[in-house]
Design a protein around this motif. Structure first.
Motif, PDB file in Angstrom:
ATOM      1  N   ALA A   1      65.464   8.578  38.203  1.00  0.00           N
ATOM      2  CA  ALA A   1      65.030   8.911  39.412  1.00  0.00           C
ATOM      3  C   ALA A   1      66.008   9.579  40.355  1.00  0.00           C
ATOM      4  N   ASN A   2      67.165   9.654  39.872  1.00  0.00           N
ATOM      5  CA  ASN A   2      68.199  10.425  40.881  1.00  0.00           C
ATOM      6  C   ASN A   2      67.920  11.817  40.420  1.00  0.00           C
ATOM      7  N   TYR A   3      67.287  12.246  39.665  1.00  0.00           N
ATOM      8  CA  TYR A   3      67.023  13.930  39.558  1.00  0.00           C
ATOM      9  C   TYR A   3      66.049  14.289  40.624  1.00  0.00           C
ATOM     10  N   GLU A   4      65.270  13.287  41.191  1.00  0.00           N
ATOM     11  CA  GLU A   4      64.164  13.922  41.917  1.00  0.00           C
ATOM     12  C   GLU A   4      64.704  14.166  43.347  1.00  0.00           C
ATOM     13  N   PRO A   5      64.172  15.152  43.760  1.00  0.00           N
ATOM     14  CA  PRO A   5      64.673  15.583  45.244  1.00  0.00           C
ATOM     15  C   PRO A   5      63.879  14.693  46.162  1.00  0.00           C
ATOM     16  N   ASP A   6      62.836  14.186  46.192  1.00  0.00           N
ATOM     17  CA  ASP A   6      62.272  13.143  47.039  1.00  0.00           C
ATOM     18  C   ASP A   6      61.435  12.282  46.338  1.00  0.00           C
ATOM     19  N   LEU A   7      61.825  11.036  46.546  1.00  0.00           N
ATOM     20  CA  LEU A   7      61.323   9.598  46.013  1.00  0.00           C
ATOM     21  C   LEU A   7      60.121   8.918  46.779  1.00  0.00           C
ATOM     22  N   SER A   8      59.680   9.732  47.854  1.00  0.00           N
ATOM     23  CA  SER A   8      58.793   8.914  48.677  1.00  0.00           C
ATOM     24  C   SER A   8      57.140   9.092  48.052  1.00  0.00           C
ATOM     25  N   ALA A   9      56.559   8.208  48.562  1.00  0.00           N
ATOM     26  CA  ALA A   9      55.217   7.726  47.982  1.00  0.00           C
ATOM     27  C   ALA A   9      54.284   9.122  47.747  1.00  0.00           C
ATOM     28  N   SER A  10      54.520   9.980  49.044  1.00  0.00           N
ATOM     29  CA  SER A  10      53.583  11.145  48.996  1.00  0.00           C
ATOM     30  C   SER A  10      54.217  12.372  48.334  1.00  0.00           C
ATOM     31  N   ALA A  11      55.510  12.479  47.920  1.00  0.00           N
ATOM     32  CA  ALA A  11      56.123  13.515  47.262  1.00  0.00           C
ATOM     33  C   ALA A  11      55.628  13.590  45.921  1.00  0.00           C
ATOM     34  N   PRO A  12      55.519  14.751  45.097  1.00  0.00           N
ATOM     35  CA  PRO A  12      55.198  14.846  43.650  1.00  0.00           C
ATOM     36  C   PRO A  12      56.315  14.761  43.010  1.00  0.00           C
ATOM     37  N   LEU A  13      56.321  14.035  41.859  1.00  0.00           N
ATOM     38  CA  LEU A  13      57.509  13.666  40.850  1.00  0.00           C
ATOM     39  C   LEU A  13      57.618  14.924  40.089  1.00  0.00           C
ATOM     40  N   LEU A  14      58.908  15.341  39.825  1.00  0.00           N
ATOM     41  CA  LEU A  14      59.116  16.764  39.051  1.00  0.00           C
ATOM     42  C   LEU A  14      59.611  16.274  37.620  1.00  0.00           C
TER      43      LEU A  14
ATOM     44  N   TYR B   1      68.901   0.176  44.195  1.00  0.00           N
ATOM     45  CA  TYR B   1      67.625  -0.244  44.076  1.00  0.00           C
ATOM     46  C   TYR B   1      67.235  -1.789  44.012  1.00  0.00           C
ATOM     47  N   LEU B   2      66.371  -2.311  44.600  1.00  0.00           N
ATOM     48  CA  LEU B   2      66.212  -3.747  44.776  1.00  0.00           C
ATOM     49  C   LEU B   2      65.110  -4.132  43.910  1.00  0.00           C
ATOM     50  N   ASP B   3      65.137  -4.504  42.707  1.00  0.00           N
ATOM     51  CA  ASP B   3      64.091  -4.700  41.988  1.00  0.00           C
ATOM     52  C   ASP B   3      63.506  -6.388  41.928  1.00  0.00           C
ATOM     53  N   HIS B   4      62.537  -6.339  43.086  1.00  0.00           N
ATOM     54  CA  HIS B   4      61.873  -7.646  43.094  1.00  0.00           C
ATOM     55  C   HIS B   4      61.260  -8.341  41.827  1.00  0.00           C
ATOM     56  N   ALA B   5      60.474  -7.487  41.144  1.00  0.00           N
ATOM     57  CA  ALA B   5      59.671  -7.840  39.977  1.00  0.00           C
ATOM     58  C   ALA B   5      60.702  -8.561  39.040  1.00  0.00           C
ATOM     59  N   HIS B   6      61.752  -7.951  38.569  1.00  0.00           N
ATOM     60  CA  HIS B   6      62.907  -8.451  37.732  1.00  0.00           C
ATOM     61  C   HIS B   6      64.050  -9.293  38.423  1.00  0.00           C
ATOM     62  N   ALA B   7      63.879  -9.478  39.386  1.00  0.00           N
ATOM     63  CA  ALA B   7      65.183 -10.228  40.227  1.00  0.00           C
ATOM     64  C   ALA B   7      66.489  -9.491  40.019  1.00  0.00           C
ATOM     65  N   ASP B   8      66.524  -8.359  40.469  1.00  0.00           N
ATOM     66  CA  ASP B   8      67.696  -7.452  39.740  1.00  0.00           C
ATOM     67  C   ASP B   8      68.103  -6.425  41.025  1.00  0.00           C
ATOM     68  N   ILE B   9      69.437  -6.374  41.391  1.00  0.00           N
ATOM     69  CA  ILE B   9      70.075  -5.546  42.247  1.00  0.00           C
ATOM     70  C   ILE B   9      70.564  -4.306  41.494  1.00  0.00           C
ATOM     71  N   VAL B  10      70.223  -3.372  41.535  1.00  0.00           N
ATOM     72  CA  VAL B  10      70.667  -2.082  40.543  1.00  0.00           C
ATOM     73  C   VAL B  10      71.310  -1.093  41.111  1.00  0.00           C
ATOM     74  N   LEU B  11      72.464  -0.559  40.748  1.00  0.00           N
ATOM     75  CA  LEU B  11      72.971   0.739  41.249  1.00  0.00           C
ATOM     76  C   LEU B  11      72.827   1.465  40.187  1.00  0.00           C
ATOM     77  N   ALA B  12      72.315   2.848  40.286  1.00  0.00           N
ATOM     78  CA  ALA B  12      72.216   3.754  39.149  1.00  0.00           C
ATOM     79  C   ALA B  12      72.557   4.966  39.428  1.00  0.00           C
ATOM     80  N   LEU B  13      73.576   5.439  38.489  1.00  0.00           N
ATOM     81  CA  LEU B  13      74.207   6.633  38.590  1.00  0.00           C
ATOM     82  C   LEU B  13      73.636   7.856  37.780  1.00  0.00           C
ATOM     83  N   ARG B  14      73.592   8.913  38.143  1.00  0.00           N
ATOM     84  CA  ARG B  14      72.990  10.274  37.316  1.00  0.00           C
ATOM     85  C   ARG B  14      74.156  10.742  36.264  1.00  0.00           C
ATOM     86  N   GLY B  15      73.776  11.474  35.374  1.00  0.00           N
ATOM     87  CA  GLY B  15      74.736  12.108  34.477  1.00  0.00           C
ATOM     88  C   GLY B  15      75.489  13.334  35.002  1.00  0.00           C
TER      89      GLY B  15
END
Length: 351
Positions: free
Chosen positions: A57-70, A103-117
């Motif tokens: 998800a870090n590679y996406e220029p825009d993660l908003s709901a209205s933006a297309p995913l590339l 990212y705050l993942d409520h579904a999995h009760a997880d606080i995630v910090l994700a780094l791109r490559g």
């Protein structure tokens, strides 16, 4: 006359050494590295595809709901834009670390910090890789990669307050660091720094902290890799070259435009230095933590087959030899790691 006779002799010796090395390498296959390991459990391996998607998800220029995913895999990332608490770009980090999101993942009760490559067009990313000081950076009784440790320290300083508030607000949530390639090494370093400084995050328990490093660089000495195996997990797809590359990263990138130079260097090291001597070097760096090895191809068998995941905490060497395979670089891609990890869960190859 003697010089003229000496040159062919040296060439013959070098050619024989290279032939010996190539023969040994051609007989070595990716699945052999984990042939004696046990199968991973589905419960332990379940977070891996999800972590891969958060990294992607870090590679996406825009993660908003209205933006297309590339770059989304089939089915998308499963990322709720409202749960992306913070997103750092290269402009924010000023080259001190790769971009990341919290990212705050409520579904999995997880606080995630994700780094791109690694970004191949960013000089700052290469600077992190090349700042190794030949593996001489001491840390917690072992040795680590200097540049990755500095990047991890920068992230902790930048996000410490927010992470502490989240852990206090959600006392039942886990704290997960994840990343791919260069980001995987930073995530592993960040996990160690956090575990050693739990008071910074409000005295959070070690058991609430974990890391999933996808295709990581070799970034810590063996004693540290084993000691932190309860909180750090490395995921390696089949023949991936990076976790197997013991050659210092600065040598790799100096030779990246000259593959024969890199192979020549590996040949000379493997031929002239006894393997026992190399493995006893306390400064030798390894892939961190517990290893999950996704195996999807076998020798003399064409194509991929339903993947299985082997796991262990190796103490006698970890992926010591590069596999001469046309998939050695393709298996490093986060897209393939996510796809094969999800397939392993879907086809119930784990027990």
């Amino acid at each position: 006359m003697s010089l003229a006779c000496g040159l062919p002799l040296l060439e013959c010796v070098y050619c024989l050494a290279c032939a010996r090395w190539a023969w040994k390498r051609c007989l070595h296959t990716g699945e052999a590295d984990s042939a004696t390991w046990g199968l991973a459990s589905a419960a332990d391996f379940e977070p891996v595809p999800r972590m891969c998607r958060l990294v992607m998800a870090n590679y996406e220029p825009d993660l908003s709901a209205s933006a297309p995913l590339l770059f989304a895999p089939p089915g998308g990332y499963g990322v709720d834009p409202a749960c992306v608490l913070r997103r750092r770009t290269y402009a924010d980090t000023r080259g001190r670390v790769t971009p990341y999101l919290l990212y705050l993942d409520h579904a999995h009760a997880d606080i995630v910090l994700a780094l791109r490559g690694l970004n191949l067009v960013k000089e700052s990313d290469y600077a992190l890789l090349l700042d190794n000081r030949l593996g001489k950076r001491r840390f917690d009784g072992g040795y680590v990669h200097n540049g990755l440790l500095r990047a991890a320290g920068w992230v902790l300083d930048a996000e410490c307050d927010l992470l502490r508030d989240l852990l206090e607000r959600y006392p039942d949530y886990t704290l997960t660091f994840t990343g791919h390639s260069l980001g995987a090494g930073i995530a592993a370093m960040l996990t160690m720094v956090v575990v050693l400084n739990l008071d910074k995050l409000g005295n959070v328990e070690r058991s609430r902290t974990r890391c999933y490093a996808m295709a990581p660089a070799r970034c810590m000495s063996l004693n540290l890799a084993v000691r932190y195996a309860d909180v750090i997990n490395s995921v390696v797809l089949q023949d991936d070259f990076l976790p197997r590359t013991a050659t210092p990263l600065e040598d790799i990138f100096k030779s990246i435009l000259c593959l024969p130079c890199l192979l020549c260097l590996r040949c000379l090291r493997d031929t002239c230095i006894p393997e026992d001597a190399m493995l006893k070097d306390p400064r030798r760096l390894y892939a961190p933590g517990r290893i999950y090895h996704i195996v999807e191809r076998k020798m003399c068998r064409c194509g991929r087959y339903p993947p299985v995941v082997k796991t262990a905490v190796p103490v006698d060497g970890r992926f010591e030899h590069i596999v001469l395979s046309c998939n050695a670089t393709a298996d490093h891609a986060i897209v393939w790691i996510e796809r094969e990890a999800q397939k392993a869960l879907d086809v119930s190859c784990l027990f």
